[in-house]
Design a protein around this motif. Structure first.
Motif, PDB file in Angstrom:
ATOM      1  N   SER A   1       0.813  -1.219   0.000  1.00 53.97           N
ATOM      2  CA  SER A   1       0.000   0.000   0.000  1.00 53.97           C
ATOM      3  C   SER A   1       0.843   1.265   0.000  1.00 53.97           C
ATOM      4  O   SER A   1       0.529   2.228  -0.705  1.00 53.97           O
ATOM      5  CB  SER A   1      -0.938   0.000   1.217  1.00 53.97           C
TER       6      SER A   1
ATOM      7  N   THR B   1     -10.799   5.173  -1.488  1.00 52.95           N
ATOM      8  CA  THR B   1      -9.620   4.344  -1.193  1.00 52.95           C
ATOM      9  C   THR B   1      -9.010   4.714   0.146  1.00 52.95           C
ATOM     10  O   THR B   1      -8.722   3.840   0.984  1.00 52.95           O
ATOM     11  CB  THR B   1      -8.569   4.510  -2.301  1.00 52.95           C
TER      12      THR B   1
ATOM     13  N   GLY C   1     -11.417   3.881   3.016  1.00 50.36           N
ATOM     14  CA  GLY C   1     -11.448   2.434   3.230  1.00 50.36           C
ATOM     15  C   GLY C   1     -10.191   1.932   3.903  1.00 50.36           C
ATOM     16  O   GLY C   1     -10.242   1.057   4.771  1.00 50.36           O
ATOM     17  N   TYR C   2      -9.037   2.520   3.536  1.00 48.76           N
ATOM     18  CA  TYR C   2      -7.775   2.104   4.148  1.00 48.76           C
ATOM     19  C   TYR C   2      -7.707   2.530   5.615  1.00 48.76           C
ATOM     20  O   TYR C   2      -7.336   1.739   6.482  1.00 48.76           O
ATOM     21  CB  TYR C   2      -6.588   2.686   3.381  1.00 48.76           C
TER      22      TYR C   2
ATOM     23  N   SER D   1     -14.121  -0.426   0.510  1.00 48.87           N
ATOM     24  CA  SER D   1     -13.086  -0.700  -0.487  1.00 48.87           C
ATOM     25  C   SER D   1     -13.648  -1.422  -1.711  1.00 48.87           C
ATOM     26  O   SER D   1     -13.107  -1.304  -2.811  1.00 48.87           O
ATOM     27  CB  SER D   1     -11.965  -1.538   0.143  1.00 48.87           C
ATOM     28  N   ARG D   2     -14.736  -2.165  -1.527  1.00 46.21           N
ATOM     29  CA  ARG D   2     -15.360  -2.878  -2.652  1.00 46.21           C
ATOM     30  C   ARG D   2     -15.944  -1.922  -3.692  1.00 46.21           C
ATOM     31  O   ARG D   2     -16.160  -2.322  -4.837  1.00 46.21           O
ATOM     32  CB  ARG D   2     -16.465  -3.799  -2.143  1.00 46.21           C
TER      33      ARG D   2
ATOM     34  N   VAL E   1     -14.473   0.656  -4.920  1.00 51.22           N
ATOM     35  CA  VAL E   1     -13.421   1.305  -5.713  1.00 51.22           C
ATOM     36  C   VAL E   1     -13.242   0.632  -7.066  1.00 51.22           C
ATOM     37  O   VAL E   1     -13.120   1.308  -8.100  1.00 51.22           O
ATOM     38  CB  VAL E   1     -12.089   1.324  -4.937  1.00 51.22           C
TER      39      VAL E   1
ATOM     40  N   CYS F   1      -5.324   3.228  -6.924  1.00 50.84           N
ATOM     41  CA  CYS F   1      -6.425   3.212  -5.941  1.00 50.84           C
ATOM     42  C   CYS F   1      -7.041   1.818  -5.885  1.00 50.84           C
ATOM     43  O   CYS F   1      -7.329   1.292  -4.799  1.00 50.84           O
ATOM     44  CB  CYS F   1      -7.495   4.230  -6.322  1.00 50.84           C
ATOM     45  N   SER F   2      -7.227   1.217  -7.052  1.00 51.55           N
ATOM     46  CA  SER F   2      -7.780  -0.134  -7.103  1.00 51.55           C
ATOM     47  C   SER F   2      -6.878  -1.121  -6.374  1.00 51.55           C
ATOM     48  O   SER F   2      -7.350  -1.974  -5.627  1.00 51.55           O
ATOM     49  CB  SER F   2      -7.945  -0.547  -8.571  1.00 51.55           C
TER      50      SER F   2
ATOM     51  N   ALA G   1      -7.236  -0.670  -2.586  1.00 54.56           N
ATOM     52  CA  ALA G   1      -8.541  -1.149  -2.128  1.00 54.56           C
ATOM     53  C   ALA G   1      -8.576  -2.678  -2.087  1.00 54.56           C
ATOM     54  O   ALA G   1      -9.100  -3.278  -1.135  1.00 54.56           O
ATOM     55  CB  ALA G   1      -9.643  -0.618  -3.047  1.00 54.56           C
TER      56      ALA G   1
ATOM     57  N   THR H   1      -6.726  -3.955   0.892  1.00 53.97           N
ATOM     58  CA  THR H   1      -7.548  -3.805   2.098  1.00 53.97           C
ATOM     59  C   THR H   1      -8.583  -4.918   2.181  1.00 53.97           C
ATOM     60  O   THR H   1      -8.813  -5.488   3.254  1.00 53.97           O
ATOM     61  CB  THR H   1      -8.250  -2.434   2.101  1.00 53.97           C
TER      62      THR H   1
END
Length: 593
Positions: free
Chosen positions: A426, A476, A479-480, A488-489, A491, A540-541, A544, A547
């Motif tokens: 990350s 992102t 979610g992090y 995160s889902r 993203v 970003c993907s 995510a 995570t």
């Protein structure tokens, strides 16, 4: 017998054994208590009395108030404990540190002919304890067993060192100069300075009190000489916390000042009170020799009484410390959370590293906005200084956090290894997001200096894509920070839409170039910015998915396989994909309708 150079060598060697034994025993106890010791200290500071109790217990376990105070300075520096919470722990630590002197007094008492009683004396039993510790160490196969061996050997060496010191100073009993020296130290100011100086040099009040207890066996040290030295020893122990706080945050330095003020003010109050009583009523034991038990008892009495006196005035300690270390204009370094003291406690170290990576996410978000806002608003001047500061932080953070993660000791659990791997991935992606934001910032700076501008349709399309990428970056980071799998889902489906936006913007811009609606001077920067935006979305993907995989207990972090095979086949993905298509692709269609 006479006191000579050999006696000095024995004294120094005995002191070395004493400190080594105390350190070895303390570390063994700390490791045997498990990595939850620091974690428990962090959690049990909700109120003053629980913090005091925890400080006392931890210090009794690790046999060092300096180590506890340094630990607290680390907590405050890392932002996981407030300055006010630290006060209670420090008060408790000062009581807990007296246990060492009380243990050493166990060796007091006259000589007996009974062999069993002689063997039970700590100075004689110490050799048996060291032998047991060495045997355990030789047979140990597990880390925990070796920790127990360290406790035994450290305890034994502690008393052997004390015995060596006592033997080396025994000839001093016959020297009149020695008695005269301590008569001079009966001066309270001089006594406090001697105690402070010796303790500051060896950085251990327990060790300096041990030296005083060894010297007391000569019978030449009176209560009047010992009391100011003991008070000075409590002041001198503050040096370790001072050194620990150097380079830390202002609250870390304030924590060291709390420790200092507690001992300084307490010593002044005791000096004034004791000498006022002595010169009015008088103590019958004032000029009598003090023994190891007397030293241990006064050391405990001072710290317990001092703590009781300060309990109603903890707020005053905080105010004094805040006044001594005022808030400055200098911004605190977010990477100060990477406390080296936590490297032996993986849970704490990983928690701090995660907070620093979250700071990277916030810096990347801010730089993205600084880079893209001037694209669509000519009145917004790019803030280059702030942008460079964030970019410098991202570059430095990737190196320092990566180094910190690789230096964490004793990572045994699978979850902690997975968490470490996720963080390494990350932090690299957050840094790359910063790099692509820097690309956009640089291109737009050149664009503005050349006084160029996009066509209205190109600007509207770019604004739409920037909005989509900005939302992906916000999701992102959030979610992090919250370790939210559900957030995160959202993203990945948005990243799919960004990919589609990239292709549509490229094809439409090529059409504008063909129709001479745009020039090559504006066309190339447009396509470059679209490329950078899509790359930011890709990273970003990645973050995510890391995570999500961490939250779901995946053994390996594979963004490509996860994105293509698992998540994209779910109904939730299809629903979110339709939502983002409706939100962003319809805007692009409307621009050229």
């Amino acid at each position: 017998m006479e006191f000579n150079v050999l006696s000095v060598v024995q004294l120094v060697g005995g002191l070395a054994l004493f400190i080594y034994g105390m350190t070895t025993m303390g570390k063994g106890l700390e490791r045997a208590a498990g990595s939850k010791l620091e974690k428990t200290l962090e959690k049990m500071t909700g109120n003053l009395f629980s913090a005091l109790l925890m400080g006392l217990v931890v210090t009794m376990v690790i046999q060092s108030s300096s180590a506890t105070t340094v630990m607290v300075v680390g907590f405050v520096n890392a932002g996981i404990m407030t300055l006010r919470q630290s006060v209670g722990v420090i008060l408790g630590a000062n009581i807990g540190t007296t246990i060492t002197a009380q243990i050493l007094r166990l060796d007091s008492g006259g000589v007996t002919d009974n062999i069993v009683m002689q063997m039970l004396k700590p100075s004689n039993l110490a050799y048996v304890v060291v032998l047991v510790g060495v045997i355990i160490m030789m047979l140990a196969k597990k880390r925990r067993t070796r920790d127990i061996a360290d406790i035994f050997t450290g305890f034994g060496i502690l008393f052997i060192g004390m015995s060596v010191m006592e033997g080396s100073v025994a000839p001093l009993a016959d020297l009149p100069q020695f008695a005269e020296l301590f008569a001079a130290i009966s001066n309270p100011v001089l006594g406090v300075l001697v105690g402070t100086g010796v303790t500051a040099i060896i950085q251990s009040s327990s060790a300096s009190v041990g030296i005083l207890q060894a010297l007391s066996t000569t019978g030449a040290i009176t209560w009047s000489a010992a009391i100011p030295i003991i008070l000075g020893q409590n002041i001198g122990t503050c040096i370790t916390a001072f050194l620990s706080s150097l380079g830390g945050s202002k609250n870390a330095r304030r924590t060291a000042m709390v420790h200092f003020y507690f001992n300084l003010i307490g010593s002044i109050v005791f000096i004034v009170g004791i000498y006022a009583i002595q010169y009015t009523i008088g103590f019958p034991f004032w000029d009598a020799p003090i023994d190891k038990g007397g030293i241990a008892n006064f050391h405990t009495f001072f710290n317990v009484t001092n703590t009781i006196l300060f309990l109603p005035f903890t707020g005053l300690l905080v105010k004094l410390a805040t006044w001594s270390v005022p808030s400055g204009e200098v911004q605190e370094d977010p990477l100060a959370k990477l406390e080296p003291r936590f490297l032996t406690t993986p849970a704490l170290a990983l928690e701090q590293a995660q907070r620093c990576i979250a700071e990277m996410g916030e810096a990347a978000k801010q730089n993205f906005k600084l880079a893209t806002e001037p694209l669509f608003n000519s009145s917004v001047a790019p803030n280059e200084d702030v942008f460079r500061e964030h970019e410098s932080f991202l570059d430095r953070a990737e190196v320092e956090i990566g180094r910190y993660l690789t230096n964490i000791h004793n990572i045994r659990s699978v979850d902690q290894r997975r968490q470490t791997a996720e963080m390494m991935h990350s932090l690299s992606d957050f840094e790359k997001i910063g790099d692509y934001a820097q690309n956009i910032f640089g291109r737009m700076d050149e664009f503005r200096q050349a006084e160029l501008s996009f066509s209205p349709s190109a600007a509207q399309e770019l604004r739409t894509m920037c909005a989509a990428v900005s939302e992906a970056l916000d999701l992102t980071v959030e979610g992090y920070v919250n370790r939210s799998v559900s957030l995160s889902r959202t993203v990945e489906p948005l990243e799919e839409v960004v990919d589609t936006l990239k292709e549509r913007l490229k094809s439409r811009h090529i059409e504008r170039l063909s129709n001479s609606e745009c020039t090559m001077q504006t066309g190339i920067p447009f396509l470059d910015i679209v490329h950078d935006l899509e790359k930011i979305s890709d990273h970003c993907s990645n973050i995510a998915i890391y995570t999500i995989q961490l939250g779901e207990g995946a053994e390996e972090f594979d963004t490509h396989a996860y994105a293509k095979e698992e998540f994209k086949a779910t109904p939730q993905f299809a629903e979110k994909l339709r939502y983002y298509q409706q939100k962003y692709l319809t805007q692009i269609d409307a621009i050229n309708a």
